[in-house]
Scaffold this motif. Structure first.
Motif, PDB file in Angstrom:
ATOM      1  N   ASP A 112      -0.424  -9.322  -5.021  1.00 20.29           N
ATOM      2  CA  ASP A 112      -0.223  -9.055  -3.597  1.00 20.29           C
ATOM      3  C   ASP A 112       0.599  -7.811  -3.325  1.00 20.29           C
ATOM      4  O   ASP A 112       0.855  -7.483  -2.172  1.00 20.29           O
ATOM      5  CB  ASP A 112       0.434 -10.263  -2.920  1.00 20.29           C
ATOM      6  N   GLU A 145       0.852  -1.189   0.000  1.00 17.71           N
ATOM      7  CA  GLU A 145       0.000   0.000   0.000  1.00 17.71           C
ATOM      8  C   GLU A 145       0.883   1.233   0.000  1.00 17.71           C
ATOM      9  O   GLU A 145       1.996   1.214   0.542  1.00 17.71           O
ATOM     10  CB  GLU A 145      -0.912   0.001   1.235  1.00 17.71           C
ATOM     11  N   ASP A 148      -3.821   0.905  -3.186  1.00 18.22           N
ATOM     12  CA  ASP A 148      -3.561  -0.486  -2.836  1.00 18.22           C
ATOM     13  C   ASP A 148      -3.926  -1.379  -4.017  1.00 18.22           C
ATOM     14  O   ASP A 148      -4.307  -0.894  -5.086  1.00 18.22           O
ATOM     15  CB  ASP A 148      -4.306  -0.902  -1.564  1.00 18.22           C
ATOM     16  N   THR A 149      -3.823  -2.691  -3.817  1.00 17.88           N
ATOM     17  CA  THR A 149      -4.016  -3.641  -4.924  1.00 17.88           C
ATOM     18  C   THR A 149      -5.368  -4.354  -4.870  1.00 17.88           C
ATOM     19  O   THR A 149      -5.553  -5.348  -5.563  1.00 17.88           O
ATOM     20  CB  THR A 149      -2.907  -4.707  -4.900  1.00 17.88           C
ATOM     21  N   ARG A 150      -6.280  -3.881  -4.085  1.00 21.11           N
ATOM     22  CA  ARG A 150      -7.568  -4.569  -3.948  1.00 21.11           C
ATOM     23  C   ARG A 150      -8.253  -4.749  -5.293  1.00 21.11           C
ATOM     24  O   ARG A 150      -8.393  -3.806  -6.061  1.00 21.11           O
ATOM     25  CB  ARG A 150      -8.482  -3.784  -3.012  1.00 21.11           C
ATOM     26  N   GLY A 151      -8.686  -5.976  -5.550  1.00 22.26           N
ATOM     27  CA  GLY A 151      -9.390  -6.294  -6.779  1.00 22.26           C
ATOM     28  C   GLY A 151      -8.502  -6.498  -7.986  1.00 22.26           C
ATOM     29  O   GLY A 151      -9.004  -6.676  -9.095  1.00 22.26           O
TER      30      GLY A 151
END
Length: 392
Positions: free
Chosen positions: A100, A78, A93-96
């Protein structure tokens, strides 16, 4: 001595270029001022490089990635941007996205060592270290590189000798230079609170701070201040330095202690007026030396050598000539399109976020709050930070 291509500068951009050209079957000579010992085992220089997914793929393809120890690769999960204290942060961030990490932090000296080890393992690459290059003389169908220990006849010369490139200057190519009148102190600090692999870029009144998470309970500190303040911090006794840094970052990571040497770099961005001349090209910081605020300098350097390699390969297929003028023109156009907007935007951001006049401070606070609420904007910036697409 003869060589298909001669590269002046054996830093990361120059060595990555040599590996790419070797993969095309070209003979490559690399000239570097530093001795072999300094290249084979470079000292820690404080700099942590935020590698995009694309850059990791490029290093993996070159063979250098396998030479970087796994413990030296720190995932960046993040990124947070803050201005002032207790203000709303802008987060990425890397959500979706099914991955990782936004990218990976690797110490500059580990990247340099890995590229050197891979380069000296290739029989098609000749690395002449401890050698000064005097100048480059261009004729119609060849180039002569005048260097200590013997001149080299080559079909293409590439300068990769840094943002204050002597070879660029001697070849009559000027550059736009933006001096920010600041210096950057970098070092590694251990701390008692976990960083959770979150990177922080914090624009506070009178200073800019970045905390980059590395494996273990430690972070790379990047502190930007006027040069005289940085000089005082560099000379400060260790315990006093620890206390000063904790106060400057509001004790947000608990007790901290210096666990590395301290290094200082001037903040100066450079953009060459031209990237090419007859049988001559610029790559890396010799072409574009970025302000580190967006952490894209080394990534752009890798992309630049990748674009040049693609155009050289096309030139070989069409003309059998690695220094074909048409190939260099296409490289210039593509690399300028890839770098000019980002260079201008980065300088603008750096100026906005380091001015402490009240209008600038209020604009920063409002801007971060609005930006964090705009999902399309955050998605676009996240994609840029990750850069997991191939160079077209």
């Amino acid at each position: 001595m003869r060589s298909d291509v001669t590269i002046i500068g054996g830093g990361p951009a120059g060595l990555a270029m040599a590996l790419s050209l070797d993969a095309l079957g070209l003979s490559v000579t690399v000239l570097e001022r530093a001795p072999h010992a300094a290249l084979a085992d470079p000292d820690f220089d404080g700099r942590e490089i935020a590698l995009t997914h694309h850059s990791v793929s490029a290093l993996r393809a070159s063979g250098a990635w396998a030479r970087i120890p796994a413990i030296g690769v720190s995932p960046l999960r993040e990124a947070r941007v803050e201005t002032g204290r207790r203000n709303h942060p802008l987060t990425f961030d890397t959500r979706g996205r099914g991955v990782d990490a936004l990218g990976y932090l690797v110490s500059n000296h580990l990247i340099r060592r890995a590229l050197y080890q891979e380069a000296v393992s290739r029989p098609g690459i000749t690395l002449r270290a401890g050698v000064a290059t005097r100048r480059v003389r261009t004729d119609r169908d060849r180039v002569t590189v005048l260097a200590e220990g013997g001149d080299i006849e080559t079909r293409l010369a590439i300068a990769a000798d840094g943002r204050f490139s002597d070879i660029r200057r001697l070849h009559g190519i000027g550059a736009v230079t933006h001096d920010f009148h600041r210096a950057m102190l970098v070092c590694r600090m251990a701390h008692e609170s976990p960083h959770h692999h979150v990177a922080l870029q914090w624009f506070d009144q009178g200073q800019t701070v970045a905390l980059l998470p590395v494996n273990g309970s430690a972070s790379s500190l990047v502190l930007t201040l006027p040069p005289d303040h940085i000089a005082d911090l560099r000379a400060m006794e260790r315990d006093a330095f620890n206390a000063e840094i904790m106060a400057r970052i509001g004790n947000r990571l608990g007790a901290m202690r210096l666990v590395s040497t301290r290094h200082v770099y001037p903040l100066c961005a450079v953009y060459a007026h031209r990237f090419t001349a007859s049988r001559f090209a610029l790559i890396g910081d010799a072409a574009v030396g970025m302000h580190p605020i967006t952490a894209h300098g080394f990534n752009l350097g890798l992309k630049g050598q990748e674009i040049l390699t693609q155009e050289i390969a096309a030139g070989l297929a069409r003309h059998g000539d690695p220094g074909a003028a048409a190939s260099l023109r296409r490289f210039e156009m593509r690399h300028r399109m890839a770098t000019a907007p980002l260079f201008a935007a980065t300088n603008g951001i750096a100026t906005l976020y380091t001015r402490d006049d009240p209008p600038f401070r209020h604009l920063r606070v409002a801007g971060l709050r609005v930006a964090d609420s705009l999902a399309p904007f955050k998605a676009a910036v996240t994609s840029m930070l990750m850069d997991d697409k191939k160079t077209a």
